[in-house]
Design a protein around this motif. Structure first.
Motif, PDB file in Angstrom:
ATOM      1  N   ASP A  18       1.040  -1.190   0.108  1.00 14.14           N
ATOM      2  CA  ASP A  18      -0.022  -0.085  -0.028  1.00 14.14           C
ATOM      3  C   ASP A  18       1.024   1.170   0.067  1.00 14.14           C
ATOM      4  OD1 ASP A  18      -2.917   0.408   0.224  1.00 14.14           O
ATOM      5  OD2 ASP A  18      -2.720   1.096   2.283  1.00 14.14           O
TER       6      ASP A  18
ATOM      7  N   HIS B  81       0.650   5.284  -0.700  1.00 17.05           N
ATOM      8  CA  HIS B  81      -0.180   6.199  -0.678  1.00 17.05           C
ATOM      9  C   HIS B  81       0.804   7.704  -0.809  1.00 17.05           C
ATOM     10  CE1 HIS B  81      -3.740   3.788  -0.474  1.00 17.05           C
ATOM     11  NE2 HIS B  81      -3.563   3.775   0.928  1.00 17.05           N
TER      12      HIS B  81
ATOM     13  N   HIS C 297      -2.029   6.668   6.492  1.00 19.27           N
ATOM     14  CA  HIS C 297      -1.301   5.461   6.593  1.00 19.27           C
ATOM     15  C   HIS C 297      -0.545   4.923   5.512  1.00 19.27           C
ATOM     16  CE1 HIS C 297      -4.829   4.119   4.486  1.00 19.27           C
ATOM     17  NE2 HIS C 297      -4.072   3.154   3.959  1.00 19.27           N
TER      18      HIS C 297
ATOM     19  N   ASP D 151      -8.473   5.139  -4.422  1.00 21.58           N
ATOM     20  CA  ASP D 151      -7.953   4.003  -3.456  1.00 21.58           C
ATOM     21  C   ASP D 151      -7.702   2.934  -4.178  1.00 21.58           C
ATOM     22  OD1 ASP D 151      -6.969   3.052  -1.263  1.00 21.58           O
ATOM     23  OD2 ASP D 151      -8.600   2.985   0.040  1.00 21.58           O
TER      24      ASP D 151
HETATM   25 ZN    ZN Z   1      -4.326   2.217   2.111  1.00 18.74          ZN
END
Ligand code: ZN
Ligand code: VGL
Length: 217
Positions: free
Chosen positions: A55, A57, A90, A122
Protein backbone atom coordinates in the motif's frame (compact mmCIF):
# COMPACT_ATOMS: atom_id res chain seq x y z
CA UNK A 1 -7.50 -30.81 1.10
CA UNK A 2 -4.93 -31.17 -1.64
CA UNK A 3 -3.82 -27.99 -3.34
CA UNK A 4 -1.96 -27.41 -6.65
CA UNK A 5 1.80 -27.78 -6.12
CA UNK A 6 3.02 -24.49 -4.71
CA UNK A 7 6.53 -24.98 -6.13
CA UNK A 8 5.13 -25.32 -9.65
CA UNK A 9 5.97 -22.57 -12.12
CA UNK A 10 2.20 -22.02 -12.45
CA UNK A 11 1.70 -21.00 -8.79
CA UNK A 12 2.59 -17.78 -6.98
CA UNK A 13 2.37 -16.55 -3.40
CA UNK A 14 0.84 -13.07 -3.19
CA UNK A 15 1.77 -11.38 0.10
CA UNK A 16 -0.59 -8.49 0.79
CA UNK A 17 0.46 -5.35 2.68
CA UNK A 18 2.66 -6.76 5.47
CA UNK A 19 3.74 -3.21 6.32
CA UNK A 20 4.51 -1.47 9.60
CA UNK A 21 1.35 0.66 9.56
CA UNK A 22 -0.83 -2.47 9.56
CA UNK A 23 1.06 -4.07 12.46
CA UNK A 24 0.24 -3.26 16.11
CA UNK A 25 1.95 0.07 16.86
CA UNK A 26 1.26 1.27 13.30
CA UNK A 27 -1.26 3.86 12.15
CA UNK A 28 -3.90 1.41 10.95
CA UNK A 29 -3.00 -1.58 13.08
CA UNK A 30 -4.66 -4.91 12.34
CA UNK A 31 -5.01 -6.91 15.57
CA UNK A 32 -2.52 -9.80 15.56
CA UNK A 33 -0.89 -8.55 12.36
CA UNK A 34 2.56 -9.34 13.73
CA UNK A 35 1.59 -12.94 14.58
CA UNK A 36 1.40 -14.06 10.95
CA UNK A 37 4.85 -12.90 9.83
CA UNK A 38 6.78 -16.05 10.86
CA UNK A 39 4.18 -18.24 9.13
CA UNK A 40 4.34 -16.11 5.95
CA UNK A 41 8.15 -16.43 5.96
CA UNK A 42 7.77 -20.20 6.25
CA UNK A 43 5.14 -20.40 3.50
CA UNK A 44 7.37 -18.32 1.26
CA UNK A 45 9.89 -21.14 1.22
CA UNK A 46 7.28 -23.37 -0.45
CA UNK A 47 7.02 -21.07 -3.49
CA UNK A 48 9.37 -20.29 -6.35
CA UNK A 49 7.35 -17.22 -7.26
CA UNK A 50 6.60 -14.65 -4.59
CA UNK A 51 4.98 -11.25 -5.18
CA UNK A 52 4.65 -8.55 -2.54
CA UNK A 53 1.84 -5.96 -2.55
CA UNK A 54 2.60 -2.64 -0.86
CA UNK A 55 0.00 0.00 0.00
CA UNK A 56 1.77 3.18 -1.17
CA UNK A 57 -0.19 6.42 -0.84
CA UNK A 58 0.97 9.95 -1.64
CA UNK A 59 0.52 12.49 1.19
CA UNK A 60 -3.01 13.92 1.11
CA UNK A 61 -4.48 10.75 -0.41
CA UNK A 62 -8.27 10.70 -0.98
CA UNK A 63 -8.67 7.73 1.41
CA UNK A 64 -7.24 9.70 4.35
CA UNK A 65 -9.83 11.30 6.67
CA UNK A 66 -7.36 14.17 7.08
CA UNK A 67 -7.95 15.07 3.41
CA UNK A 68 -11.67 15.71 4.07
CA UNK A 69 -12.26 18.64 6.43
CA UNK A 70 -14.61 17.72 9.28
CA UNK A 71 -14.45 13.98 8.61
CA UNK A 72 -13.16 11.33 10.97
CA UNK A 73 -11.46 8.01 10.22
CA UNK A 74 -13.88 5.17 9.44
CA UNK A 75 -16.60 7.54 8.16
CA UNK A 76 -17.77 7.04 4.58
CA UNK A 77 -17.72 9.71 1.88
CA UNK A 78 -18.84 9.78 -1.76
CA UNK A 79 -16.04 10.02 -4.29
CA UNK A 80 -16.50 10.08 -8.09
CA UNK A 81 -16.11 6.26 -8.21
CA UNK A 82 -18.50 5.58 -5.31
CA UNK A 83 -18.37 5.14 -1.54
CA UNK A 84 -15.00 5.40 0.15
CA UNK A 85 -14.31 4.49 3.75
CA UNK A 86 -11.90 6.99 5.29
CA UNK A 87 -8.80 5.83 7.14
CA UNK A 88 -6.18 7.39 9.35
CA UNK A 89 -3.15 8.52 7.32
CA UNK A 90 -1.22 5.32 6.60
CA UNK A 91 1.43 3.87 4.30
CA UNK A 92 2.52 7.27 3.07
CA UNK A 93 5.15 6.88 0.36
CA UNK A 94 8.64 6.77 1.85
CA UNK A 95 7.48 6.66 5.48
CA UNK A 96 8.56 4.05 8.04
CA UNK A 97 4.95 2.92 8.24
CA UNK A 98 4.94 2.07 4.55
CA UNK A 99 7.99 -0.19 4.81
CA UNK A 100 7.56 -3.93 4.98
CA UNK A 101 7.66 -5.33 8.50
CA UNK A 102 11.33 -5.76 9.43
CA UNK A 103 10.96 -9.47 10.18
CA UNK A 104 9.37 -10.24 6.80
CA UNK A 105 11.98 -12.35 5.04
CA UNK A 106 11.08 -13.04 1.45
CA UNK A 107 14.27 -12.12 -0.30
CA UNK A 108 13.42 -14.29 -3.31
CA UNK A 109 10.30 -12.21 -4.09
CA UNK A 110 10.60 -11.03 -7.69
CA UNK A 111 7.92 -8.34 -7.88
CA UNK A 112 6.72 -5.60 -5.57
CA UNK A 113 3.43 -4.18 -6.74
CA UNK A 114 2.65 -0.77 -5.25
CA UNK A 115 -0.96 0.34 -5.14
CA UNK A 116 -3.03 3.31 -4.04
CA UNK A 117 -0.52 5.66 -5.69
CA UNK A 118 -3.11 7.77 -7.50
CA UNK A 119 -3.96 10.68 -5.13
CA UNK A 120 -7.66 10.54 -6.08
CA UNK A 121 -8.32 6.78 -6.14
CA UNK A 122 -7.93 4.10 -3.48
CA UNK A 123 -6.86 0.56 -4.28
CA UNK A 124 -7.51 -2.22 -1.80
CA UNK A 125 -6.91 -4.79 -4.53
CA UNK A 126 -3.47 -5.60 -5.87
CA UNK A 127 -5.09 -6.05 -9.31
CA UNK A 128 -7.49 -3.15 -9.83
CA UNK A 129 -8.04 0.32 -8.38
CA UNK A 130 -11.32 1.36 -6.74
CA UNK A 131 -12.52 3.09 -9.92
CA UNK A 132 -12.71 -0.51 -11.24
CA UNK A 133 -11.03 0.63 -14.48
CA UNK A 134 -7.37 1.22 -13.75
CA UNK A 135 -5.40 -1.99 -13.50
CA UNK A 136 -2.11 -2.36 -11.67
CA UNK A 137 -0.78 -4.67 -14.38
CA UNK A 138 -0.57 -7.65 -12.01
CA UNK A 139 -2.92 -9.89 -14.02
CA UNK A 140 -0.85 -9.28 -17.14
CA UNK A 141 2.38 -10.07 -15.29
CA UNK A 142 0.99 -13.34 -13.98
CA UNK A 143 -0.43 -14.35 -17.36
CA UNK A 144 2.75 -13.54 -19.25
CA UNK A 145 4.63 -15.75 -16.82
CA UNK A 146 2.20 -18.66 -17.19
CA UNK A 147 0.93 -18.41 -13.61
CA UNK A 148 -2.68 -19.58 -13.23
CA UNK A 149 -2.94 -20.07 -9.46
CA UNK A 150 -2.38 -17.55 -6.66
CA UNK A 151 -2.18 -18.14 -2.94
CA UNK A 152 -2.95 -15.05 -0.86
CA UNK A 153 -1.74 -14.18 2.65
CA UNK A 154 -1.37 -10.96 4.66
CA UNK A 155 -3.38 -7.95 5.78
CA UNK A 156 -6.15 -7.13 6.04
CA UNK A 157 -8.24 -10.22 5.33
CA UNK A 158 -11.52 -8.24 5.12
CA UNK A 159 -10.13 -5.46 2.89
CA UNK A 160 -7.04 -5.82 0.75
CA UNK A 161 -6.76 -9.62 0.88
CA UNK A 162 -10.44 -10.08 0.05
CA UNK A 163 -10.50 -7.59 -2.83
CA UNK A 164 -7.30 -9.03 -4.27
CA UNK A 165 -8.74 -12.55 -4.09
CA UNK A 166 -12.03 -11.48 -5.72
CA UNK A 167 -10.16 -9.72 -8.52
CA UNK A 168 -7.89 -12.73 -8.99
CA UNK A 169 -11.01 -14.84 -9.60
CA UNK A 170 -12.53 -12.20 -11.89
CA UNK A 171 -9.33 -12.23 -13.95
CA UNK A 172 -9.56 -16.00 -14.31
CA UNK A 173 -7.02 -17.23 -11.74
CA UNK A 174 -7.48 -20.00 -9.21
CA UNK A 175 -7.30 -18.29 -5.82
CA UNK A 176 -6.52 -19.80 -2.42
CA UNK A 177 -6.62 -17.64 0.71
CA UNK A 178 -4.55 -19.09 3.55
CA UNK A 179 -6.71 -18.05 6.48
CA UNK A 180 -4.26 -18.64 9.33
CA UNK A 181 -1.70 -16.48 7.48
CA UNK A 182 -4.13 -13.50 7.41
CA UNK A 183 -5.62 -11.19 10.03
CA UNK A 184 -8.60 -8.85 9.62
CA UNK A 185 -9.70 -5.41 10.80
CA UNK A 186 -13.23 -6.77 11.50
CA UNK A 187 -15.43 -3.65 11.55
CA UNK A 188 -19.22 -3.73 11.24
CA UNK A 189 -19.33 -7.41 10.28
CA UNK A 190 -16.67 -6.99 7.61
CA UNK A 191 -15.03 -10.32 8.40
CA UNK A 192 -18.18 -12.46 7.99
CA UNK A 193 -19.12 -10.62 4.84
CA UNK A 194 -15.61 -11.06 3.41
CA UNK A 195 -15.71 -14.82 4.00
CA UNK A 196 -19.12 -15.04 2.31
CA UNK A 197 -18.10 -12.93 -0.68
CA UNK A 198 -14.97 -14.97 -1.24
CA UNK A 199 -16.85 -18.26 -1.00
CA UNK A 200 -19.47 -17.03 -3.48
CA UNK A 201 -16.73 -16.02 -5.93
CA UNK A 202 -15.09 -19.44 -5.80
CA UNK A 203 -12.09 -18.42 -3.71
CA UNK A 204 -10.82 -21.48 -1.83
CA UNK A 205 -10.31 -20.83 1.89
CA UNK A 206 -7.56 -23.06 3.26
CA UNK A 207 -5.24 -23.45 6.25
CA UNK A 208 -1.45 -23.33 5.95
CA UNK A 209 -1.15 -27.05 6.74
CA UNK A 210 -2.57 -27.71 3.25
CA UNK A 211 0.68 -26.17 1.94
CA UNK A 212 3.26 -27.13 4.56
CA UNK A 213 1.91 -30.70 4.57
CA UNK A 214 2.36 -31.16 0.79
CA UNK A 215 4.36 -34.15 -0.34
CA UNK A 216 7.62 -32.79 -1.72
CA UNK A 217 7.65 -33.19 -5.48
ZN1 ZN B 1 -4.48 2.16 2.14
C1 VGL C 1 -5.87 -1.65 3.69
C2 VGL C 1 -7.37 -0.08 4.44
C3 VGL C 1 -6.70 0.91 3.74
C4 VGL C 1 -5.43 -3.08 3.69
C5 VGL C 1 -5.20 -0.67 2.98
O1 VGL C 1 -4.25 -3.36 3.41
O2 VGL C 1 -6.30 -3.95 3.97
N1 VGL C 1 -6.97 -1.35 4.40
N2 VGL C 1 -5.62 0.60 3.02
Amino acid sequence: MTVPATRASTSALLVIDVQNDFIPGGRLAVPGGDEIVPLINQLGRSFRQVILAQDWHPAGHASFASSHPGKQPFEIVQLPYGEQKLWPDHCTQGSRGAEFHPTLELTHAQLIIRKGCNPDIDSYSAFMEADRQTTTGLAGYLKERGIDTVYLVGLALDFCVMFSALDARAAGFNAFVVLDACRGIDMDGSMDSAIRRMQTAGVELIQSTAITGQALA
